[in-house]
Design a protein around this motif. Structure first.
Motif, short mmCIF file in Angstrom:
data_model
loop_
_atom_site.label_atom_id
_atom_site.label_comp_id
_atom_site.label_asym_id
_atom_site.label_seq_id
_atom_site.Cartn_x
_atom_site.Cartn_y
_atom_site.Cartn_z
N ASP A 61 0.71 -1.22 -0.17
CA ASP A 61 -0.06 -0.11 0.00
C ASP A 61 0.89 1.06 0.02
N GLY A 62 0.64 2.23 -0.60
CA GLY A 62 1.21 3.55 -0.56
C GLY A 62 0.50 4.53 -1.62
N ALA A 63 1.15 5.88 -1.41
CA ALA A 63 0.75 6.93 -2.10
C ALA A 63 2.07 7.86 -2.36
N ALA A 64 1.98 8.52 -3.64
CA ALA A 64 3.01 9.63 -3.79
C ALA A 64 2.19 10.75 -4.48
N ALA A 65 2.77 12.01 -4.42
CA ALA A 65 2.26 13.02 -5.32
C ALA A 65 3.32 14.25 -5.63
N ALA A 66 2.95 14.75 -6.72
CA ALA A 66 3.70 15.84 -7.03
C ALA A 66 2.88 17.13 -7.45
N LEU A 67 3.60 18.18 -7.22
CA LEU A 67 3.06 19.56 -7.58
C LEU A 67 3.75 20.09 -8.75
N ILE A 68 2.96 20.81 -9.57
CA ILE A 68 3.51 20.80 -11.12
C ILE A 68 2.94 22.45 -11.50
N VAL A 69 3.91 23.28 -11.84
CA VAL A 69 3.73 24.64 -12.16
C VAL A 69 4.48 24.81 -13.77
N ARG A 70 4.29 26.16 -14.19
CA ARG A 70 5.00 26.47 -15.29
C ARG A 70 6.27 26.91 -14.77
N ALA A 71 7.31 26.56 -15.90
CA ALA A 71 8.56 26.37 -15.46
C ALA A 71 9.09 27.94 -15.10
#
Length: 397
Positions: free
Chosen positions: A213-223
């Motif tokens: 079991d597990g989770a991972a996350a990423a936040l993405i914006v304009r360069a």
């Protein structure tokens, strides 16, 4: 295969990853909240600032409500995606495209899976109706075909290939032993790996990835906005995805020594990123080692080893932490574990740590002047799969 790519148009500014384990005391929502919270904290962003979310999960929830209810979102768009074991990667890919298109300023990609809640060991799902040509073998049985096929094609003795399989398992367990988030955190001697009970063909217990079991996350914006949130963003250089025609199991010409989907997606990714020699230009790689022979074949499909040479390269230490190209420095699926929807983003989390110089000292890779990290994620089985390849870097341009 042609794609224009979005090189240096979007950046990762925050990431989070739970420990992958048998989380009997945690729910899917608990894991979502944990991974998302880490990502928010690392970027100094609140959930109210995020414009849209992409959720990757295979079996642990239907619709975007799986994420929105866990995070108690204020009526934000949440898109739920699935693409076999590349589900987390698919969430990331779509989230990146949304920012690159100009539709949103800040988005989150999150992958989660609670496999242990089923009470079974292994992935359980209902297969859709078929025309009868699809294989009914288990995943270990299907991937076990790689070993004898490779030995026959390249004249590699069966025992030599098994020794290379054992070295892959030993390497990835040794890396995972250094990782507090890994499911399995013990170095396993090679003789124990070799003597383990057989599962299918030449695959033993230690040749198979963990069920977790597990989770991972990423936040993405304009360069161009990345440095508003962190001093050390990761810039997306390439995103490549390929879905095969699924003819391998009934194609007499398919020989079980390659994943053409991986070859095609890797070629596309290298072109997008401007990489000519991946072995010389990559600092690290995270690959889909669902089974040990898979990693061996992938080293050739990704261009890290010449055809027929991977066993020698593996035994020589090319892919260890101190080798020419460290592969699966976090332990890989083999040791870190494999919650289906989270694995692709977990691979990116390791790039996040390594390229920013934030991995634990005993497994921090020395850059050696190299700037890029690669993740490769596949879903399905030999001759019948999808493949994703991402390339990220710590510098723009």
């Amino acid at each position: 295969m042609t794609s224009h790519g979005i090189k240096d148009r979007v950046a990762i500014v925050g990431m989070g990853c739970t420990r992958f384990a048998e989380h009997w005391d945690s729910s899917t929502s608990d894991l979502v909240v944990d991974a998302a919270g880490q990502a928010f904290e690392s970027a100094g962003i609140t959930k109210s600032e995020v414009d849209a979310f992409w959720l990757g999960t295979m079996n642990s929830g239907f619709s975007g409500m799986t994420l929105s209810s866990a995070l108690k979102l204020d009526y934000k768009p949440v898109t739920r995606v699935e693409n076999f074991c590349a589900t987390g990667s698919e969430a990331f890919r779509n989230a990146c495209y949304a920012v690159a298109s100009g539709a949103y300023d800040i988005v989150m990609a999150l992958g989660v899976e609670k496999l242990k809640d089923s009470g079974y060991s292994g992935l359980t799902r209902a297969n859709p109706p078929s025309d009868g040509t699809s294989t009914t073998l288990t995943a270990p049985a299907r991937f076990s075909m790689l070993a004898p096929a490779y030995s026959a094609k390249y004249g590699v003795p069966r025992e030599a290939f098994k020794q290379a399989m054992t070295r892959v398992a030993w390497k990835n367990h040794a890396n995972g032993a250094r990782n507090p988030r890994a499911q399995y955190r013990a170095v396993v001697p090679e003789e124990k790996i070799t003597a383990a009970p057989r599962v299918a063909g030449d695959l033993g217990v230690f040749d198979c990835s963990g069920v977790s079991d597990g989770a991972a996350a990423a936040l993405i914006v304009r360069a161009e906005d990345a440095y508003k949130y962190t001093d050390n963003p990761l810039f997306v250089k390439a995103l490549a995805f390929a879905a095969g025609p699924g003819t391998g199991p009934i194609d007499p010409d398919y020989d079980y020594t390659t994943f053409e989907e991986v070859v095609r997606s890797a070629q596309d990714a290298y072109k997008q990123a401007g990489i000519e020699d991946p072995l010389a230009e990559l600092m690290m790689a995270e690959v889909h080692d669902c089974f040990t022979p898979t990693e061996l074949v992938l080293m050739e499909d990704l261009g890290f080893s010449q055809r027929g040479q991977v066993c020698g390269d593996t035994m020589a230490g090319r892919y260890t932490l101190s080798g020419e190209l460290p592969v699966n420095p976090d332990g890989g699926l083999k040791s870190f574990g494999h919650p289906i929807g989270a694995s692709g983003l977990r691979m990116l989390f390791e790039c996040w740590l390594q390229l920013r110089g934030e991995a634990p000292e005993d497994r921090q890779i020395k850059p050696k002047g190299r700037r890029y990290g690669l993740t490769q994620n596949l879903g399905g089985s030999p001759g019948d799969c999808v493949s994703f390849v991402a390339i990220v870097g710590a510098e723009r341009g």
